[in-house]
Design a protein around this motif. Structure first.
Motif, PDB file in Angstrom:
ATOM      1  N   VAL A  24      -9.749  29.456 -11.515  1.00 46.15           N
ATOM      2  CA  VAL A  24     -10.402  30.631 -12.106  1.00 46.15           C
ATOM      3  C   VAL A  24     -11.908  30.571 -11.906  1.00 46.15           C
ATOM      4  O   VAL A  24     -12.548  31.589 -11.600  1.00 46.15           O
ATOM      5  CB  VAL A  24     -10.063  30.762 -13.606  1.00 46.15           C
ATOM      6  N   GLN A  25     -12.503  29.409 -12.068  1.00 49.22           N
ATOM      7  CA  GLN A  25     -13.936  29.260 -11.815  1.00 49.22           C
ATOM      8  C   GLN A  25     -14.273  29.627 -10.372  1.00 49.22           C
ATOM      9  O   GLN A  25     -15.271  30.308 -10.112  1.00 49.22           O
ATOM     10  CB  GLN A  25     -14.386  27.833 -12.114  1.00 49.22           C
ATOM     11  N   LYS A  27     -12.636  31.655  -8.403  1.00 52.91           N
ATOM     12  CA  LYS A  27     -12.481  33.100  -8.223  1.00 52.91           C
ATOM     13  C   LYS A  27     -13.678  33.842  -8.805  1.00 52.91           C
ATOM     14  O   LYS A  27     -14.186  34.803  -8.197  1.00 52.91           O
ATOM     15  CB  LYS A  27     -11.193  33.576  -8.885  1.00 52.91           C
ATOM     16  N   LEU A  28     -14.138  33.430  -9.963  1.00 50.96           N
ATOM     17  CA  LEU A  28     -15.298  34.078 -10.576  1.00 50.96           C
ATOM     18  C   LEU A  28     -16.541  33.857  -9.718  1.00 50.96           C
ATOM     19  O   LEU A  28     -17.330  34.792  -9.495  1.00 50.96           O
ATOM     20  CB  LEU A  28     -15.515  33.539 -11.992  1.00 50.96           C
ATOM     21  N   GLU A  31     -16.288  36.125  -6.613  1.00 49.89           N
ATOM     22  CA  GLU A  31     -16.544  37.530  -6.901  1.00 49.89           C
ATOM     23  C   GLU A  31     -18.024  37.781  -7.141  1.00 49.89           C
ATOM     24  O   GLU A  31     -18.598  38.761  -6.648  1.00 49.89           O
ATOM     25  CB  GLU A  31     -15.732  37.981  -8.117  1.00 49.89           C
ATOM     26  N   TYR A  71     -19.773  32.814 -15.948  1.00 55.97           N
ATOM     27  CA  TYR A  71     -19.380  31.472 -15.502  1.00 55.97           C
ATOM     28  C   TYR A  71     -19.723  30.406 -16.548  1.00 55.97           C
ATOM     29  O   TYR A  71     -18.904  29.537 -16.847  1.00 55.97           O
ATOM     30  CB  TYR A  71     -20.053  31.124 -14.175  1.00 55.97           C
ATOM     31  N   LEU A  74     -17.353  30.627 -19.384  1.00 50.12           N
ATOM     32  CA  LEU A  74     -16.056  30.081 -19.001  1.00 50.12           C
ATOM     33  C   LEU A  74     -16.056  28.561 -19.111  1.00 50.12           C
ATOM     34  O   LEU A  74     -15.123  27.969 -19.663  1.00 50.12           O
ATOM     35  CB  LEU A  74     -15.734  30.512 -17.564  1.00 50.12           C
ATOM     36  N   LYS A 101     -12.326  39.450 -17.548  1.00 49.27           N
ATOM     37  CA  LYS A 101     -11.007  39.300 -16.919  1.00 49.27           C
ATOM     38  C   LYS A 101     -10.740  37.850 -16.505  1.00 49.27           C
ATOM     39  O   LYS A 101      -9.605  37.384 -16.558  1.00 49.27           O
ATOM     40  CB  LYS A 101     -10.873  40.237 -15.724  1.00 49.27           C
ATOM     41  N   HIS A 102     -11.799  37.132 -16.146  1.00 48.76           N
ATOM     42  CA  HIS A 102     -11.633  35.726 -15.781  1.00 48.76           C
ATOM     43  C   HIS A 102     -11.458  34.854 -17.023  1.00 48.76           C
ATOM     44  O   HIS A 102     -10.727  33.852 -16.985  1.00 48.76           O
ATOM     45  CB  HIS A 102     -12.817  35.265 -14.940  1.00 48.76           C
ATOM     46  N   ALA A 105      -7.879  35.244 -17.802  1.00 47.71           N
ATOM     47  CA  ALA A 105      -7.053  34.504 -16.850  1.00 47.71           C
ATOM     48  C   ALA A 105      -7.054  33.009 -17.156  1.00 47.71           C
ATOM     49  O   ALA A 105      -6.053  32.316 -16.945  1.00 47.71           O
ATOM     50  CB  ALA A 105      -7.543  34.745 -15.425  1.00 47.71           C
TER      51      ALA A 105
END
Length: 218
Positions: A24-25, A27-28, A31, A71, A74, A101-102, A105
């Motif tokens: 997930v990190q 992907k963030l 993006e 980030y 997260l 959204k992250h 997730a």
């Protein structure tokens, strides 16, 4: 603005050998990298550092001033125990919507209390609600002219032996160049000098990322 002050080959070595991001990190980060403001995202090494600090001091209550795409939130929220809370302060619905959204997730959204408002207002509300001395960890990474106010506010919120991490305090080396006098550089230079002489805290300036001032509240 440079993400790191270390030479590029060293930075790449660090990323290859020491930084273990979650899917997930990654992907963030990917993006956010497509955005014009991507340079505002903290490095993975900083996220790892904050997670270790949060776990090491047994933090349950944290606050961050400046969330961007989420980030740092997260990383910190994942390190908090169940029942822990991160108050995330930002003024942008657009940027923080990416983070939401992250966070979902990663299964940490329930730990994040996002406040869309000027951070000084959120801090004042937390203090009015009896939050003084109840937070364990703070991360400051927002508009540089506001850093002094955020620092003073966090000093009221953070408990004794709690930690405050302040980002971008080396500002790509500009703070060391007296010929640079823009508002942000001047504000960071002034805060660095203030923290160094502040009897209320113990501090260490780390050359992580763009410079992180790590402060222990006495």
């Amino acid at each position: 603005m440079a993400r790191s002050l270390v030479p590029e080959p060293v930075d790449q070595y660090l990323s290859r050998t020491m930084i273990k991001e979650t899917p997930v990190q990654k992907k963030l980060r990917a993006e956010t990298s497509t955005m014009a403001e991507a340079g505002m995202q903290i490095g993975a090494d900083q996220g790892a550092l904050f997670a270790i600090l949060v776990r090491a001091i047994g933090a349950k209550q944290a606050i961050e001033i400046g969330t961007f795409t989420g980030y740092s939130a997260l990383a910190v929220a994942a390190a908090l125990p169940e029942g822990g809370r991160l108050v995330a302060c930002d003024v942008s619905e657009e940027w923080t919507s990416i983070g939401k959204k992250h966070w979902e997730a990663a299964g940490v959204a329930h730990k994040i209390d996002l406040r869309i408002a000027p951070a000084t207002e959120t801090i004042a509300q937390l203090l009015a609600d009896g939050g003084a001395g109840t937070f364990d960890f703070a991360f400051i990474d927002a508009d540089k002219p506001g850093y002094d106010a955020y620092y003073e506010g966090c000093l009221q919120l953070i408990r004794q032996n709690g930690l405050i991490a302040i980002d971008n305090v080396l500002w790509s080396g500009k703070v060391a160049d007296e010929s640079v006098t823009d508002e942000s550089t001047a504000a960071l230079r002034k805060l660095n000098a203030k923290v160094a002489d502040d009897a209320r805290v113990e501090a260490c300036l780390l050359t992580v990322g763009d410079g992180v001032m790590l402060v222990r509240v006495k």
